[in-house]
Design an enzyme around this catalytic site. Structure first.
Site, mmCIF file in Angstrom:
data_model
loop_
_atom_site.group_PDB
_atom_site.id
_atom_site.type_symbol
_atom_site.label_atom_id
_atom_site.label_comp_id
_atom_site.label_asym_id
_atom_site.label_seq_id
_atom_site.Cartn_x
_atom_site.Cartn_y
_atom_site.Cartn_z
ATOM 1 N N ASP A 34 0.867 -1.193 0.000
ATOM 2 C CA ASP A 34 0.000 0.000 0.000
ATOM 3 C C ASP A 34 0.896 1.233 0.000
ATOM 4 O O ASP A 34 1.932 1.256 0.657
ATOM 5 C CB ASP A 34 -0.871 -0.024 1.276
ATOM 6 C CG ASP A 34 -2.086 0.882 1.186
ATOM 7 O OD1 ASP A 34 -3.205 0.367 1.321
ATOM 8 O OD2 ASP A 34 -1.912 2.115 0.994
ATOM 9 N N LEU A 36 -0.148 4.123 1.095
ATOM 10 C CA LEU A 36 -0.680 4.959 2.176
ATOM 11 C C LEU A 36 -1.175 6.322 1.671
ATOM 12 O O LEU A 36 -1.206 7.285 2.432
ATOM 13 C CB LEU A 36 0.350 5.126 3.314
ATOM 14 C CG LEU A 36 0.774 3.823 3.997
ATOM 15 C CD1 LEU A 36 1.726 4.117 5.167
ATOM 16 C CD2 LEU A 36 -0.433 3.028 4.515
ATOM 17 N N ASP A 53 4.306 1.383 -4.272
ATOM 18 C CA ASP A 53 3.418 2.049 -5.212
ATOM 19 C C ASP A 53 3.318 1.234 -6.495
ATOM 20 O O ASP A 53 4.339 0.835 -7.059
ATOM 21 C CB ASP A 53 3.987 3.440 -5.515
ATOM 22 C CG ASP A 53 2.919 4.349 -6.058
ATOM 23 O OD1 ASP A 53 2.263 3.971 -7.058
ATOM 24 O OD2 ASP A 53 2.720 5.435 -5.485
ATOM 25 N N SER A 119 -17.369 -2.477 -9.007
ATOM 26 C CA SER A 119 -18.377 -1.591 -8.415
ATOM 27 C C SER A 119 -19.682 -1.651 -9.184
ATOM 28 O O SER A 119 -19.682 -1.888 -10.403
ATOM 29 C CB SER A 119 -17.843 -0.158 -8.467
ATOM 30 O OG SER A 119 -18.854 0.759 -8.161
ATOM 31 N N TYR A 143 -14.866 7.127 -12.972
ATOM 32 C CA TYR A 143 -14.652 6.091 -11.941
ATOM 33 C C TYR A 143 -15.238 4.753 -12.402
ATOM 34 O O TYR A 143 -14.554 3.727 -12.426
ATOM 35 C CB TYR A 143 -15.283 6.528 -10.608
ATOM 36 C CG TYR A 143 -15.381 5.386 -9.627
ATOM 37 C CD1 TYR A 143 -14.233 4.877 -9.014
ATOM 38 C CD2 TYR A 143 -16.606 4.773 -9.339
ATOM 39 C CE1 TYR A 143 -14.312 3.807 -8.141
ATOM 40 C CE2 TYR A 143 -16.684 3.708 -8.470
ATOM 41 C CZ TYR A 143 -15.535 3.220 -7.873
ATOM 42 O OH TYR A 143 -15.612 2.147 -7.030
ATOM 43 N N LYS A 147 -13.393 0.929 -13.720
ATOM 44 C CA LYS A 147 -13.694 -0.417 -13.204
ATOM 45 C C LYS A 147 -14.107 -1.352 -14.347
ATOM 46 O O LYS A 147 -13.698 -2.508 -14.406
ATOM 47 C CB LYS A 147 -14.810 -0.344 -12.156
ATOM 48 C CG LYS A 147 -14.409 0.401 -10.890
ATOM 49 C CD LYS A 147 -13.396 -0.392 -10.098
ATOM 50 C CE LYS A 147 -12.867 0.338 -8.901
ATOM 51 N NZ LYS A 147 -11.841 -0.394 -8.161
#
Ligand code: UFG
Length: 330
Positions: A34, A36, A53, A119, A143, A147
């Site tokens: 991750d 972060l 990354d 999603s 977005y 996906k």
């Protein structure tokens, strides 16, 4: 017995951190990768953590060279619909290009099992409800398009390279770890349930209801809220399926019950015993009136049976987390 070794990309985020906890409880070996950018190091409750990354192909290559992963779960994506409209490049770079980097590294190192966080946004404005997996895919924003692009890439990679994947199309992920160790920590927070609970705890002065003139019984939008722990259980079942060598698939994850924004606010009042100041605001652009999942396929093929499907249970767990974080902030 050999413990299965799972790479969780984005394991410091909201859903990823709940997934890491569940995998560890079920005795998997877990590595979290991750950057972060939106996750929290202290949300990763165990296993190995690598600050990394997906844009860094050299680092990815080293990661796969140093480890023998049985499967990869990918939770690391940007999720704000409005931001994706304003800054599509950010979304295509992270949600598409970086995911391709991950898939290419997997392929180079012979890792062939992949679970992808997709999603309900892939469907766009519903033409029928509840929505099943065959519903047309016409995402309304960048977005949702990111996906759907990855889902299609995965179909091609399956055919060409034998990469087996399960795409899980979340409806409205919500709730928090029943043990109270984890919860939703988006900054900024845009999701309804945490915002309603912040209005209940006094962290924010009210909840704005975006539109009450929709074609629904009380005029507010209807969504299918699914407990984050139930989502993670579905991932475990999907993982099992892939590890047994079964074929690629895509499943909706929702409870099949729609609740309106007003019903969520009423439930939050019931659960918390607090008054929740409401401000009625105009519609938010791009919000369909009703999004409810038909999850029959996940129930049948994976044997998924959500155990925390009651709205009040979900809100109680989210409230437990809100009380804990509010105390930290006090
Ligand atoms: N809402 C409000 N006030 C708020 C926030 C939300 O009234 O302050 C309403 C929204 O208009 C919507 C409902 O509450 O009707 C739920 O909104 P969320 O932002 O919590 O969730 P969305 O349904 O917009 O988004 C979810 C996922 C997205 C995904 C989208 C479509 O969080 O990642 O479903 O699948 F893109």
């Amino acid at each position: 017995m050999h413990k299965k070794n799972i790479l969780v990309v984005g394991g410091a985020g909201y859903i990823g951190s709940h997934m890491v906890k569940l995998l560890l409880e079920r005795e998997y070996r877990v590595t979290t990768f991750d950057n972060l950018s939106t996750g929290y190091r202290d949300a990763v409750l165990g296993g190995e953590f690598i600050l990394g990354d997906l844009a860094d192909k050299t680092q990815l290559d080293a990661l796969f060279r140093a480890n023998r992963f049985d499967a990869v779960m990918h939770f690391a994506s940007f999720i704000q619909v409005g931001e994706s409209v304003r800054e599509p490049a950010k979304y295509y770079a992270n949600n598409v290009t970086n995911t391709l980097n991950l898939l290419d590294s997997m392929q180079a190192h012979g890792v062939t099992k992949f679970i992808f966080s997709s999603s309900a946004a892939v469907y766009g404005e519903p033409i029928r409800t509840p929505i099943d997996e065959q519903h047309p895919k016409q995402p309304l924003n960048p977005y949702g398009r990111t996906k759907w692009i990855i889902e299609q890439v995965l179909q091609d990679y399956d055919r060409a390279y034998g990469l087996r994947s399960i795409c899980l199309r979340y409806f409205n992920a919500a709730g928090a770890d029943p043990d109270g160790k984890l919860g939703e920590r988006h900054a900024p927070e845009t999701h309804l349930i945490p915002l309603v609970l912040q209005a209940a705890s006094g962290r924010r002065k009210n909840i704005q209801v975006f539109g009450r003139d929709y074609d629904t019984p009380d005029g507010t939008c209807i969504r299918d809220y699914v407990h984050v722990t139930d989502l993670c259980v579905a991932h475990l079942l999907a993982l099992d399926r892939l590890l047994k060598g079964e074929t690629s698939a895509a499943y909706n994850l929702g409870n099949g019950n729609g609740f309106s924004v007003q019903q969520v606010i009423d439930a939050a009042h019931r659960v918390t015993g607090r008054d929740i100041p409401v401000e009625y605001a105009p519609r938010r652009e791009g919000d369909p009136a009703r999004l409810v999942a038909d999850s029959t396929a996940a129930r049948r093929a994976l044997g998924w049976n959500p155990q925390l499907a009651e709205l009040d249970t979900l809100i109680r767990h989210a409230w437990q987390w809100e009380c804990k974080t509010t105390k930290y902030h006090a």
